[in-house]
Scaffold this motif. Sequence first.
Motif, PDB file in Angstrom:
ATOM      1  N   ASP A 193      24.525 -41.013  21.392  1.00 41.61           N
ATOM      2  CA  ASP A 193      24.632 -40.994  19.750  1.00 41.61           C
ATOM      3  C   ASP A 193      24.476 -42.439  19.403  1.00 41.61           C
ATOM      4  O   ASP A 193      24.265 -42.768  17.873  1.00 41.61           O
ATOM      5  CB  ASP A 193      25.785 -40.410  19.207  1.00 41.61           C
ATOM      6  CG  ASP A 193      25.810 -38.872  19.217  1.00 41.61           C
ATOM      7  OD1 ASP A 193      24.739 -38.387  18.842  1.00 41.61           O
ATOM      8  OD2 ASP A 193      26.853 -38.382  19.701  1.00 41.61           O
TER       9      ASP A 193
ATOM     10  N   ALA B  11      22.519 -43.461  16.392  1.00 43.43           N
ATOM     11  CA  ALA B  11      22.446 -42.593  14.890  1.00 43.43           C
ATOM     12  C   ALA B  11      23.156 -43.766  13.873  1.00 43.43           C
ATOM     13  O   ALA B  11      22.789 -43.392  12.532  1.00 43.43           O
ATOM     14  CB  ALA B  11      23.518 -41.708  15.149  1.00 43.43           C
TER      15      ALA B  11
ATOM     16  N   TYR C  61      15.729 -36.394  10.278  1.00 44.07           N
ATOM     17  CA  TYR C  61      15.224 -35.404  11.615  1.00 44.07           C
ATOM     18  C   TYR C  61      14.073 -36.156  12.311  1.00 44.07           C
ATOM     19  O   TYR C  61      14.291 -36.319  13.307  1.00 44.07           O
ATOM     20  CB  TYR C  61      14.729 -34.103  11.161  1.00 44.07           C
ATOM     21  CG  TYR C  61      15.764 -32.963  11.246  1.00 44.07           C
ATOM     22  CD1 TYR C  61      15.599 -31.848  12.254  1.00 44.07           C
ATOM     23  CD2 TYR C  61      17.022 -32.984  10.799  1.00 44.07           C
ATOM     24  CE1 TYR C  61      16.449 -30.923  12.544  1.00 44.07           C
ATOM     25  CE2 TYR C  61      17.904 -31.920  11.137  1.00 44.07           C
ATOM     26  CZ  TYR C  61      17.634 -30.894  11.760  1.00 44.07           C
ATOM     27  OH  TYR C  61      18.512 -29.704  12.147  1.00 44.07           O
TER      28      TYR C  61
ATOM     29  N   SER D 102      15.610 -39.611  13.523  1.00 43.23           N
ATOM     30  CA  SER D 102      16.454 -39.323  14.801  1.00 43.23           C
ATOM     31  C   SER D 102      15.633 -39.143  16.042  1.00 43.23           C
ATOM     32  O   SER D 102      16.235 -39.538  16.937  1.00 43.23           O
ATOM     33  CB  SER D 102      17.594 -38.303  14.405  1.00 43.23           C
ATOM     34  OG  SER D 102      17.025 -36.887  14.458  1.00 43.23           O
TER      35      SER D 102
ATOM     36  N   ASN E 147      18.762 -36.260  21.179  1.00 41.64           N
ATOM     37  CA  ASN E 147      20.023 -36.099  20.001  1.00 41.64           C
ATOM     38  C   ASN E 147      20.135 -34.802  19.484  1.00 41.64           C
ATOM     39  O   ASN E 147      19.329 -33.945  19.947  1.00 41.64           O
ATOM     40  CB  ASN E 147      19.650 -37.024  19.037  1.00 41.64           C
ATOM     41  CG  ASN E 147      18.473 -36.600  18.174  1.00 41.64           C
ATOM     42  OD1 ASN E 147      18.737 -35.948  17.245  1.00 41.64           O
ATOM     43  ND2 ASN E 147      16.955 -36.674  18.517  1.00 41.64           N
TER      44      ASN E 147
ATOM     45  N   SER F  69      15.120 -41.253  19.468  1.00 40.98           N
ATOM     46  CA  SER F  69      15.364 -40.854  20.949  1.00 40.98           C
ATOM     47  C   SER F  69      14.003 -41.098  21.777  1.00 40.98           C
ATOM     48  O   SER F  69      14.094 -41.005  23.101  1.00 40.98           O
ATOM     49  CB  SER F  69      15.583 -39.291  20.847  1.00 40.98           C
ATOM     50  OG  SER F  69      16.684 -38.943  20.265  1.00 40.98           O
TER      51      SER F  69
ATOM     52  N   TYR G  79      28.962 -38.889  16.847  1.00 34.96           N
ATOM     53  CA  TYR G  79      27.860 -39.095  15.823  1.00 34.96           C
ATOM     54  C   TYR G  79      28.750 -39.375  14.459  1.00 34.96           C
ATOM     55  O   TYR G  79      28.165 -40.154  13.633  1.00 34.96           O
ATOM     56  CB  TYR G  79      26.984 -37.882  15.695  1.00 34.96           C
ATOM     57  CG  TYR G  79      26.198 -37.773  14.538  1.00 34.96           C
ATOM     58  CD1 TYR G  79      25.112 -38.150  14.516  1.00 34.96           C
ATOM     59  CD2 TYR G  79      26.777 -37.105  13.098  1.00 34.96           C
ATOM     60  CE1 TYR G  79      24.164 -38.307  13.214  1.00 34.96           C
ATOM     61  CE2 TYR G  79      26.127 -37.280  11.961  1.00 34.96           C
ATOM     62  CZ  TYR G  79      24.486 -37.594  11.981  1.00 34.96           C
ATOM     63  OH  TYR G  79      23.769 -37.921  10.969  1.00 34.96           O
TER      64      TYR G  79
ATOM     65  N   ASN H  70      22.459 -34.096  11.593  1.00 35.50           N
ATOM     66  CA  ASN H  70      22.095 -34.741  10.384  1.00 35.50           C
ATOM     67  C   ASN H  70      22.237 -33.699   9.419  1.00 35.50           C
ATOM     68  O   ASN H  70      22.327 -33.991   7.899  1.00 35.50           O
ATOM     69  CB  ASN H  70      20.777 -35.138  10.625  1.00 35.50           C
ATOM     70  CG  ASN H  70      20.676 -35.967  11.480  1.00 35.50           C
ATOM     71  OD1 ASN H  70      21.078 -37.371  11.469  1.00 35.50           O
ATOM     72  ND2 ASN H  70      19.675 -35.961  12.416  1.00 35.50           N
TER      73      ASN H  70
ATOM     74  N   TYR I  58      19.623 -44.534  11.758  1.00 38.78           N
ATOM     75  CA  TYR I  58      18.958 -43.617  11.006  1.00 38.78           C
ATOM     76  C   TYR I  58      19.680 -43.016  10.071  1.00 38.78           C
ATOM     77  O   TYR I  58      19.277 -42.814   8.809  1.00 38.78           O
ATOM     78  CB  TYR I  58      18.119 -42.491  11.760  1.00 38.78           C
ATOM     79  CG  TYR I  58      18.847 -41.598  13.010  1.00 38.78           C
ATOM     80  CD1 TYR I  58      19.849 -40.882  12.576  1.00 38.78           C
ATOM     81  CD2 TYR I  58      18.716 -42.030  14.416  1.00 38.78           C
ATOM     82  CE1 TYR I  58      20.362 -39.868  13.332  1.00 38.78           C
ATOM     83  CE2 TYR I  58      19.471 -41.256  15.244  1.00 38.78           C
ATOM     84  CZ  TYR I  58      20.300 -40.273  15.016  1.00 38.78           C
ATOM     85  OH  TYR I  58      20.970 -39.494  15.611  1.00 38.78           O
ATOM     86  N   THR I  59      21.008 -43.003  10.361  1.00 41.98           N
ATOM     87  CA  THR I  59      21.993 -42.598   9.215  1.00 41.98           C
ATOM     88  C   THR I  59      22.063 -43.498   8.122  1.00 41.98           C
ATOM     89  O   THR I  59      22.038 -43.412   6.962  1.00 41.98           O
ATOM     90  CB  THR I  59      23.564 -42.343   9.659  1.00 41.98           C
ATOM     91  OG1 THR I  59      24.147 -43.441  10.399  1.00 41.98           O
ATOM     92  CG2 THR I  59      23.522 -41.046  10.459  1.00 41.98           C
TER      93      THR I  59
ATOM     94  N   PRO J 152      19.789 -33.150  16.106  1.00 45.64           N
ATOM     95  CA  PRO J 152      19.209 -33.262  14.998  1.00 45.64           C
ATOM     96  C   PRO J 152      20.353 -32.331  14.052  1.00 45.64           C
ATOM     97  O   PRO J 152      20.199 -33.074  12.913  1.00 45.64           O
ATOM     98  CB  PRO J 152      17.849 -32.706  15.102  1.00 45.64           C
ATOM     99  CG  PRO J 152      17.519 -32.867  16.347  1.00 45.64           C
ATOM    100  CD  PRO J 152      18.475 -32.621  17.426  1.00 45.64           C
TER     101      PRO J 152
END
Length: 455
Positions: free
Chosen positions: A154, A157, A134, A137, A103, A141, A206, A108, A160-161, A105
């Motif tokens: 992605d 994502a 961080y 993410s 990914n 991965s 992303y 982010n 984690y977002t 990072p």
Amino acid sequence: MLEKQIAHAAIDLWNQDLPPKVLHLLKRNLIDSFAGICASLLDFPMIRKMKRYQALAPDPNGVTVWGVGERAQLLQAVFLNTILGRRSDLVNTYLSPDRMGGNHPSDNVSFVLTLAESKNLSGKEVFRALHTVYVLSCAFSDYYNPEAGGYDHDATASFYTALLAGLLQGLDESGLVQCQRIAGAMGLNPDQTGLGRVTDWKHCTYASCAMRGVEAALLAKAGFQGPVDIYRGRAGWNRFLPHAPDFMSKPPDLGRIVFKSWQALVFCQTVIDAAVLLSPEFSKRDWRKIKSIRIETYEKALLEAGGDSAFKPATRAGRTHSLPYCLLAGLIRGGVDYDSFSGSFAKDQRMTALMDKVILTADAKMTAAYPTKAPCKITLDYEDGPPLSVFRKQPKGDPADPLSDEEISAKAGAYLSKLIPADNCHRFIERMWSLEKEKKLIRFLIPLHKGVSHV
């Protein structure tokens, strides 16, 4: 269930005190990523699209869209600003040591800075958020390999977002469980984005996940519930994505993150470095006498940036993701910058004539060395003289050949100087190295808040 385990891990990360070494590492990532955001603001055609989209969702009490200078609703601002975190391709990269996923990072950073305005975060809170997202993410991965399942790298994502947005919304463990369930129910990003003709959506993948992640967190806060066992259920994500046996059995090493010197795909970085070394001698000799240009490198680089479309890239994103294009640009220009990937330079006589002479080969030893190393060998064969050749083990910016703090500052200053007076850049970046002491982050977003001229 895995979503409970991950929610618990996210809360633990959120509550950790950051040792000085980790804090310094995050500062390096923040300032390096800030350089990439500033570089993206030079892309006036993209800013014009963003301006049109912002006008469809204006909100005087919302969040500022960078480069546009106007406010939009939170979801739209997240989408647009995180595009700018990716657009210049000056993104850093984490590659799993077990050869699972990877990914960027640094994506982010634009996400956290956008949420920081929305939540009025302090510098210390920004670093806590950065550390949490961080680690998450990179952990995703290590666990998932989306591309091997036919999905964009992605794809995870959204999870984690959603977790970070949920933490900033004050959700507890049960709320963070629902964040993941809702985000997962919103769907997977297909890898078609990076196959065939690479369009500008490659820089939006992303951003689309981040927008869904925030939406998932808001829905969870409102009391909505997603499907149970989103990862390991009969139709859960584990059915579609190759994955490791355990999630975060060992915390990811953020020291593995590769920084970029050039505005191009990470798998093109070593090739550009090698091309730059050859460029002075290349410029002294007649390029018309070149018989072939051979790139020997590891297989992953060819899979990501050496397909048929790499020899006829039709968009900026396609050019930044093309090994042969990046090689030729580096040879001809002695480096690459934003203009190296413009449509006008793509039509340069040397670019078009030499493209057909590029030969890509996967080398078994180099393939075995990846991802610990990212080697390549470039050889230019001439009709009327000895060949030119160079070998590199890894790109500048790799943990084995890292950018110094001073080089990171210079990189940020070079692009920040396009937005504020050059005399102010050094002082601005110096204060970013002490951002954890700032009570309000908003002053550091002012250069991004300005409407870009010529738009």
